[in-house]
Every structure is written in structure tokens, then in C-alpha cells.
Enzyme design. Structure first.
Site, PDB file in Angstrom:
ATOM      1  N   SER A   1       0.836  -1.210   0.000  1.00 37.32           N
ATOM      2  CA  SER A   1       0.000   0.000   0.000  1.00 37.32           C
ATOM      3  C   SER A   1       0.871   1.261   0.000  1.00 37.32           C
ATOM      4  CB  SER A   1      -0.977   0.006   1.179  1.00 37.32           C
ATOM      5  OG  SER A   1      -0.292   0.154   2.395  1.00 37.32           O
ATOM      6  N   ASN A   2       2.024   1.210   0.639  1.00 37.17           N
ATOM      7  CA  ASN A   2       2.920   2.377   0.591  1.00 37.17           C
ATOM      8  C   ASN A   2       3.523   2.556  -0.795  1.00 37.17           C
ATOM      9  OD1 ASN A   2       3.377   3.879   3.257  1.00 37.17           O
ATOM     10  ND2 ASN A   2       3.238   1.731   3.869  1.00 37.17           N
TER      11      ASN A   2
ATOM     12  N   MET B   1      10.880  -6.679   4.773  1.00 39.82           N
ATOM     13  CA  MET B   1      11.059  -7.301   6.080  1.00 39.82           C
ATOM     14  C   MET B   1      12.461  -7.874   6.317  1.00 39.82           C
ATOM     15  SD  MET B   1       8.280  -6.527   7.431  1.00 39.82           S
ATOM     16  CE  MET B   1       8.197  -7.470   8.959  1.00 39.82           C
ATOM     17  N   ARG B   2      13.446  -7.309   5.667  1.00 43.71           N
ATOM     18  CA  ARG B   2      14.822  -7.762   5.880  1.00 43.71           C
ATOM     19  C   ARG B   2      15.723  -6.569   6.162  1.00 43.71           C
ATOM     20  NH1 ARG B   2      15.767 -12.977   3.857  1.00 43.71           N
ATOM     21  NH2 ARG B   2      13.952 -13.759   2.740  1.00 43.71           N
TER      22      ARG B   2
ATOM     23  N   ASN C   1      13.193   4.345   4.584  1.00 43.72           N
ATOM     24  CA  ASN C   1      12.259   3.335   5.091  1.00 43.72           C
ATOM     25  C   ASN C   1      11.090   4.027   5.777  1.00 43.72           C
ATOM     26  OD1 ASN C   1      11.322   0.712   5.845  1.00 43.72           O
ATOM     27  ND2 ASN C   1      12.090   1.062   7.918  1.00 43.72           N
TER      28      ASN C   1
ATOM     29  N   HIS D   1       8.349   3.438   8.859  1.00 41.03           N
ATOM     30  CA  HIS D   1       8.178   2.582  10.039  1.00 41.03           C
ATOM     31  C   HIS D   1       6.935   3.024  10.822  1.00 41.03           C
ATOM     32  CE1 HIS D   1       9.296  -0.058  13.308  1.00 41.03           C
ATOM     33  NE2 HIS D   1       8.960   0.917  14.125  1.00 41.03           N
TER      34      HIS D   1
ATOM     35  N   GLU E   1       0.975   7.032   6.988  1.00 34.05           N
ATOM     36  CA  GLU E   1       2.165   6.620   6.216  1.00 34.05           C
ATOM     37  C   GLU E   1       2.048   7.052   4.759  1.00 34.05           C
ATOM     38  OE1 GLU E   1       3.476   2.542   8.592  1.00 34.05           O
ATOM     39  OE2 GLU E   1       2.585   2.385   6.617  1.00 34.05           O
TER      40      GLU E   1
HETATM   41  C1  GRF Z   1       3.863  -0.544   6.906  1.00 37.42           C
HETATM   42  O1  GRF Z   1       3.061  -0.445   8.040  1.00 37.42           O
HETATM   43  C2  GRF Z   1       5.253  -0.053   7.178  1.00 37.42           C
HETATM   44  O2  GRF Z   1       5.314   0.922   8.171  1.00 37.42           O
HETATM   45  C3  GRF Z   1       5.967  -1.295   7.655  1.00 37.42           C
HETATM   46  O3  GRF Z   1       5.397  -2.336   6.898  1.00 37.42           O
HETATM   47  C4  GRF Z   1       4.082  -1.996   6.486  1.00 37.42           C
HETATM   48  C5  GRF Z   1       4.007  -2.176   4.999  1.00 37.42           C
HETATM   49  O4  GRF Z   1       2.712  -2.080   4.491  1.00 37.42           O
HETATM   50  N1  GRF Z   1       7.390  -1.145   7.474  1.00 37.42           N
HETATM   51  P1  GRF Z   1       2.453  -2.020   2.925  1.00 37.42           P
HETATM   52  O5  GRF Z   1       3.038  -3.271   2.297  1.00 37.42           O
HETATM   53  O6  GRF Z   1       3.079  -0.778   2.388  1.00 37.42           O
HETATM   54  O7  GRF Z   1       0.965  -1.998   2.799  1.00 37.42           O
END
Ligand code: GRF
Length: 182
Positions: free
Chosen positions: A13-14, A78-79, A95, A97, A162
Site C-alpha cells: 500500500s505504501n 522485512m529484511r 524506510n 516505520h 504513512e
Molecule cells: C507498513 O506499516 C510499514 O510501516 C511497515 O510495513 C508496512 C508495509 O505495508 N514497514 P504495505 O506493504 O506498504 O501496505
């Protein structure tokens, strides 16, 4: 025009929020998860994708794909980013967070916040360094914690924030990179 690569492991989604503003700049999406939503979203948008799963020389394998890239955006990746990738992009890896860093680094920060009965949390865009969510902060937004919040509702509200601050932070960084000439 700057070229951006996005790395992600999840739903993306980001990435989608970044794409709305940087459709011309985002030229590559890399994931470590074969079925990741971020890959589907990239394909639907016609953006080249690559899969680089864990294992030996992961950072070197990713780096090899980044020829001509100016900026890397981690979006739910996630790494840990390690050398040689990390040192090839000094202050060029961002990044997002889901907490107000330096509070609550690491996984599922919104759950840690609820367990602590905190009243406010938020999200942070920061430069990536060798630590876990320790790099210099670029932008943050606060998110109130409501009385009836569950992990799911709180995370959903953090994500809305975000999607606001990540494109904004990328804009700031690109402006810095080009000496303000954007
Ligand atoms: C987000 O909440 C971000 O802060 C964290 O992982 C999530 C990723 O969500 N690092 P998406 O894949 O962007 O929906």
C-alpha cells in the site's frame, strides 16, 4: 529525472501511495516474497519487477539490479539491508516505520504500543543505516490511540498517515539530491 527502486515484502500500500506521486520515477520493484501484493500492484502498473529471495549474497544480487538507480525506498521490506548494498547507497535508502522512532523499533510496533497503553504513536520516514530502524529521521506524523483501538484498527490509521508522509519525505529527499531544483 531521478530513478527510484522500491523494495517490499507485503501488500504494497505504501508503494501504491508512492506510485501516485512518482509514476515517472519508479522504475523497478523488488520483492523477496514470490506472492507479495507489491509485485502484483507493480505488474498491474506496468513497472518492471524482480524477485530476490533470501539466501547467499542477497545484498549483492539486489545491488546488481540497481544500475542507474538514484534512490531506494523500502516499503514493508522485512529484511535488514546489508553491505554491499547499504554502502553503495549512502543516504539514498529510505524506510517507513509504523511508530514515532526512536520509540518502538522492530516488528509490529503498533502491537507494542497497545501493550504499553500509550496514548499516541505515529509513523516515521527515516534514512536506513546498519541498525534496526535507527537511521536519521526525515519526517514523522503523530496518530492518536483511541480507547477501542485494536491492533488492526490502529495499524490501519497509522497506514493512512504513512501514505501521506512517505511521498512527502521522498519529495524532500529528491529536492536535496538535486540541490533544490525540483
Ligand atoms: C507498513 O506499516 C510499514 O510501516 C511497515 O510495513 C508496512 C508495509 O505495508 N514497514 P504495505 O506493504 O506498504 O501496505
Amino acid at each position: 529525472m531521478a530513478k527510484i527502486a522500491v523494495l517490499g515484502s507485503g501488500t504494497g500500500s505504501n508503494f501504491q501511495a508512492l506510485l501516485e506521486e512518482f509514476a515517472d520515477e519508479i522504475v523497478l520493484v523488488i520483492s523477496d516474497q514470490p506472492g507479495a501484493g507489491i509485485l502484483e500492484k507493480a505488474k498491474a502498473a506496468g513497472i518492471p519487477t524482480a524477485l530476490e529471495e533470501g539466501g547467499p549474497r542477497l545484498s549483492a544480487r539486489i545491488l546488481k539490479r540497481l544500475d542507474g538507480i538514484d534512490l531506494i525506498c523500502l516499503a514493508g521490506y522485512m529484511r535488514l539491508v546489508k553491505d554491499p548494498l547499504l554502502s553503495a547507497f549512502p543516504k539514498r535508502i529510505l524506510n517507513i516505520h509504523p511508530s514515532l522512532l526512536p520509540m518502538y523499533p522492530g516488528k509490529a510496533a503498533w502491537e507494542q504500543v497497545l501493550a504499553d497503553k500509550a496514548e499516541v504513536t505515529g509513523c516515521t520516514v527515516h534514512y536506513v543505516d546498519a541498525g534496526i530502524d535507527t537511521g536519521e529521521v526525515i519526517l514523522q506524523e503523530k496518530v492518536a490511540i483511541l480507547m477501542n483501538d485494536t491492533a488492526k484498527t490502529l495499524h490501519a490509521r497509522i497506514q493512512i498517515a504513512e501514505h501521506r508522509i512517505y511521498p512527502e519525505a521522498v519529495r524532500l529527499v529528491l529536492k536535496k539530491m538535486t540541490g533544490g531544483a525540483l
